[in-house]
Design an enzyme around this catalytic site. Structure first.
Site, PDB file in Angstrom:
ATOM      1  N   SER A  99      35.120 -12.649  -6.035  1.00 43.84           N
ATOM      2  CA  SER A  99      35.700 -11.141  -5.926  1.00 43.84           C
ATOM      3  C   SER A  99      35.992 -10.715  -4.769  1.00 43.84           C
ATOM      4  O   SER A  99      35.729 -11.504  -3.843  1.00 43.84           O
ATOM      5  CB  SER A  99      34.361 -10.254  -6.401  1.00 43.84           C
TER       6      SER A  99
ATOM      7  N   TYR B 172      25.858  -7.867  -5.219  1.00 37.64           N
ATOM      8  CA  TYR B 172      27.034  -8.204  -5.692  1.00 37.64           C
ATOM      9  C   TYR B 172      27.929  -9.094  -4.676  1.00 37.64           C
ATOM     10  O   TYR B 172      28.337 -10.200  -4.874  1.00 37.64           O
ATOM     11  CB  TYR B 172      28.015  -7.179  -6.322  1.00 37.64           C
TER      12      TYR B 172
HETATM   13  N1  LIG Z   1      36.651  -6.364 -13.210  1.00 37.74           N
HETATM   14  C1  LIG Z   1      36.831  -6.401 -11.918  1.00 37.74           C
HETATM   15  O1  LIG Z   1      37.333  -5.518 -11.265  1.00 37.74           O
HETATM   16  C2  LIG Z   1      36.240  -7.548 -11.174  1.00 37.74           C
HETATM   17  C3  LIG Z   1      36.749  -7.890  -9.933  1.00 37.74           C
HETATM   18  C4  LIG Z   1      36.427  -8.762  -9.225  1.00 37.74           C
HETATM   19  C5  LIG Z   1      35.652  -9.841  -9.724  1.00 37.74           C
HETATM   20  N2  LIG Z   1      35.277  -9.811 -11.177  1.00 37.74           N
HETATM   21  C6  LIG Z   1      34.471 -10.629 -11.720  1.00 37.74           C
HETATM   22  O2  LIG Z   1      34.904 -11.228 -12.748  1.00 37.74           O
HETATM   23  C7  LIG Z   1      33.945 -11.843 -13.896  1.00 37.74           C
HETATM   24  C8  LIG Z   1      34.065 -10.949 -14.973  1.00 37.74           C
HETATM   25  O3  LIG Z   1      34.227  -9.592 -15.014  1.00 37.74           O
HETATM   26  P1  LIG Z   1      34.668  -8.554 -16.098  1.00 37.74           P
HETATM   27  O4  LIG Z   1      35.383  -7.522 -15.453  1.00 37.74           O
HETATM   28  O5  LIG Z   1      35.491  -9.446 -16.990  1.00 37.74           O
HETATM   29  O6  LIG Z   1      33.303  -8.271 -16.744  1.00 37.74           O
HETATM   30  P2  LIG Z   1      32.930  -7.866 -18.224  1.00 37.74           P
HETATM   31  O7  LIG Z   1      31.541  -6.882 -18.343  1.00 37.74           O
HETATM   32  O8  LIG Z   1      34.298  -7.361 -19.022  1.00 37.74           O
HETATM   33  O9  LIG Z   1      32.778  -9.245 -19.000  1.00 37.74           O
HETATM   34  C9  LIG Z   1      31.490 -10.015 -18.336  1.00 37.74           C
HETATM   35  C10 LIG Z   1      31.056 -10.727 -19.428  1.00 37.74           C
HETATM   36  O10 LIG Z   1      29.841 -11.470 -18.948  1.00 37.74           O
HETATM   37  C11 LIG Z   1      28.944 -11.545 -19.960  1.00 37.74           C
HETATM   38  N3  LIG Z   1      27.381 -11.689 -19.391  1.00 37.74           N
HETATM   39  C12 LIG Z   1      26.982 -10.831 -18.608  1.00 37.74           C
HETATM   40  N4  LIG Z   1      25.797 -11.503 -18.108  1.00 37.74           N
HETATM   41  C13 LIG Z   1      25.875 -12.709 -18.908  1.00 37.74           C
HETATM   42  C14 LIG Z   1      24.592 -13.665 -18.836  1.00 37.74           C
HETATM   43  N5  LIG Z   1      23.493 -13.578 -18.128  1.00 37.74           N
HETATM   44  N6  LIG Z   1      24.953 -14.845 -19.814  1.00 37.74           N
HETATM   45  C15 LIG Z   1      25.902 -14.686 -20.490  1.00 37.74           C
HETATM   46  N7  LIG Z   1      26.852 -14.024 -20.326  1.00 37.74           N
HETATM   47  C16 LIG Z   1      26.986 -12.916 -19.715  1.00 37.74           C
HETATM   48  C17 LIG Z   1      28.885 -10.249 -20.527  1.00 37.74           C
HETATM   49  O11 LIG Z   1      28.401 -10.155 -21.876  1.00 37.74           O
HETATM   50  C18 LIG Z   1      30.557 -10.066 -20.769  1.00 37.74           C
HETATM   51  O12 LIG Z   1      31.174 -10.654 -22.026  1.00 37.74           O
HETATM   52  C19 LIG Z   1      32.602 -11.348 -13.040  1.00 37.74           C
HETATM   53  O13 LIG Z   1      32.138 -12.458 -12.424  1.00 37.74           O
HETATM   54  C20 LIG Z   1      32.938 -10.135 -12.116  1.00 37.74           C
HETATM   55  O14 LIG Z   1      32.127  -9.995 -11.194  1.00 37.74           O
HETATM   56  C21 LIG Z   1      35.781  -8.347 -11.905  1.00 37.74           C
END
Ligand SMILES: NC(=O)c1ccc[n+]([C@@H]2O[C@H](COP(=O)([O-])OP(=O)(O)OC[C@H]3O[C@@H](n4cnc5c(N)ncnc54)[C@H](O)[C@@H]3O)[C@@H](O)[C@H]2O)c1
Lengths: 264, 105
Positions: A153, A165
């Site tokens: 991230s 995080y």
């Molecule tokens: N959305 C953002 O702005 C952003 C920014 C930087 C990084 N990220 C990273 O991108 C990745 C995806 O984020 P997102 O925004 O799509 O999140 P999201 O919440 O939309 O999706 C995350 C998914 O991970 C699954 N999950 C969570 N814990 C789990 C576990 N223990 N086992 C199996 N599945 C699990 C959830 O059920 C969900 O479907 C993450 O690692 C997040 O940290 C997101």
């Protein structure tokens, strides 16, 4: 490596960025394993891929579990006979400052819960480690070409309220250099590792964030909007196809800057 | 279209062109997909065998907790004690002590 004909597994593939990655790769002709903790989201994504005429399986698993990791890798191999791309998208946020003070006394009124710390480290760091380790094991033993993609991230730079995080994400961002260095030491030449560090992206994860803070952050994004999950998915697709991209972490933020326009 | 029961769930393997879809029945009567477009070119018997093996990996057998049976609480005064649902078909009775769990004195 060509996407068409390859086999990809995506943890967190039931939602947000992971879902976009699964669908992008399936559209380009990859066979995909959707790994997530939420069965109804897995069901929805596998159905969508069926409607696209693609090939997919859904595996419910908790990425923090070593046994579940072994199971989703085995399931992928049983369905498709190989593994080429592993994207570790499963992630959570549990925000809070390390200390909170009582306004009147100035004394510490609250500390960041160990449970909040541990949940984020377990999912975002240990879960990614297990996925990268076991996917790489399968690729090496199968003799297949591969790409490992930890999702970091932009907040790897350090974000207040996200000690847990940011600590996990800075570690995820280090993985490509270490993993590829070790591959070089061991003579493993066919597997690359590239981490992706998204900026603020339009997914359900952001609905858990303070919306006022999010509005303020957008003022510092040159693009003037959130990054779309599909834009991250297409970057990952590009990384699959361009084998010169390796042992690095790529930021995709829409031009996120600190206040006064200094690029982050 | 082969159908089979495993781990308390009913799975169906159905053809789609030269490929196979595996679905399972949800408790509400609807169905969800385990996999879509799998096992290209395989005959029905072979696809069904592959599907069984895949399902055994994806859905491991474990202990399911059954209950609580909120309809039949034991009461002590105004305290309600809710036990497991002993009428559920998955409820397992042990008729003797398990060797892995010896009686403690
Ligand atoms: N959305 C953002 O702005 C952003 C920014 C930087 C990084 N990220 C990273 O991108 C990745 C995806 O984020 P997102 O925004 O799509 O999140 P999201 O919440 O939309 O999706 C995350 C998914 O991970 C699954 N999950 C969570 N814990 C789990 C576990 N223990 N086992 C199996 N599945 C699990 C959830 O059920 C969900 O479907 C993450 O690692 C997040 O940290 C997101």
């Amino acid at each position: 490596m060509e996407i068409k004909g390859s086999v990809a597994l995506v943890t967190g593939g039931g939602n947000g960025i992971g879902e976009a990655v699964v669908k992008h790769l399936a559209r380009q002709g990859a066979r995909v394993a959707v790994v997530d903790m939420v069965q109804k989201n897995i069901d929805r994504v596998v159905k969508d891929i069926q409607d696209l005429g693609g090939e997919a399986i859904g595996i419910q698993a908790n990425v923090t579990s070593e046994a579940d990791t072994a199971r989703y890798i085995k399931g992928t191999l049983e369905a498709f006979g190989q593994l080429n791309i592993a994207v570790s998208c499963a992630g959570i946020i549990r925000d809070g400052t390390m200390l909170s003070l009582d306004k009147e006394t100035g004394q510490v009124s609250k500390k960041l819960d160990l449970a909040k710390w541990q949940a984020v480290i377990d999912t975002n760091l240990t879960g990614t480690f297990l996925c990268m380790r076991d996917a790489a094991e399968a690729m090496v033993n199968g003799g297949w070409e591969g790409l490992l993609v930890p999702i970091s991230s932009v907040n790897k730079a350090g974000q207040v309220g996200q000690l847990n995080y940011s600590s996990a994400k800075v570690a995820d961002a280090l993985m490509p250099k270490i993993i590829v260095g070790e591959f070089l030491m061991r003579g493993i030449r066919k597997i690359r590792c590239v981490a992706i560090a998204p900026g603020y992206t339009a997914t359900p994860m952001l609905t858990g964030m303070n919306q006022e803070a999010l509005k303020a952050i957008l003022e510092d994004v040159h693009l003037g909007r959130l990054v779309a999950p599909e834009e991250i998915a297409s970057l990952i697709g590009y990384c699959v196809e361009n084998e010169a991209i390796n042992a690095t972490t790529i930021e995709i933020t829409g031009g996120l800057c600190y206040p006064k326009g200094i690029a982050k | 279209m082969p159908s089979f029961s495993y781990n308390d769930m009913t799975f169906t393997v159905a053809p789609r062109g030269d490929r196979w879809d595996i679905s399972y029945a949800l408790p509400n009567g609807a169905s969800a997909l385990v996999g879509a477009g799998l096992f290209k070119g395989l005959a029905e018997a072979e696809a069904a065998a592959r599907a069984r093996a895949l399902i055994k990996t994806i859905f491991p057998v474990g202990i399911k907790s059954v209950g609580p049976d909120v309809a039949h609480p034991n009461t002590i005064g105004d305290l309600k004690i809710v036990g497991p649902d002993v009428t559920h078909p998955n409820f397992i009775y042990w008729t003797k002590d398990s060797v892995s769990c010896p009686k403690q004195l």
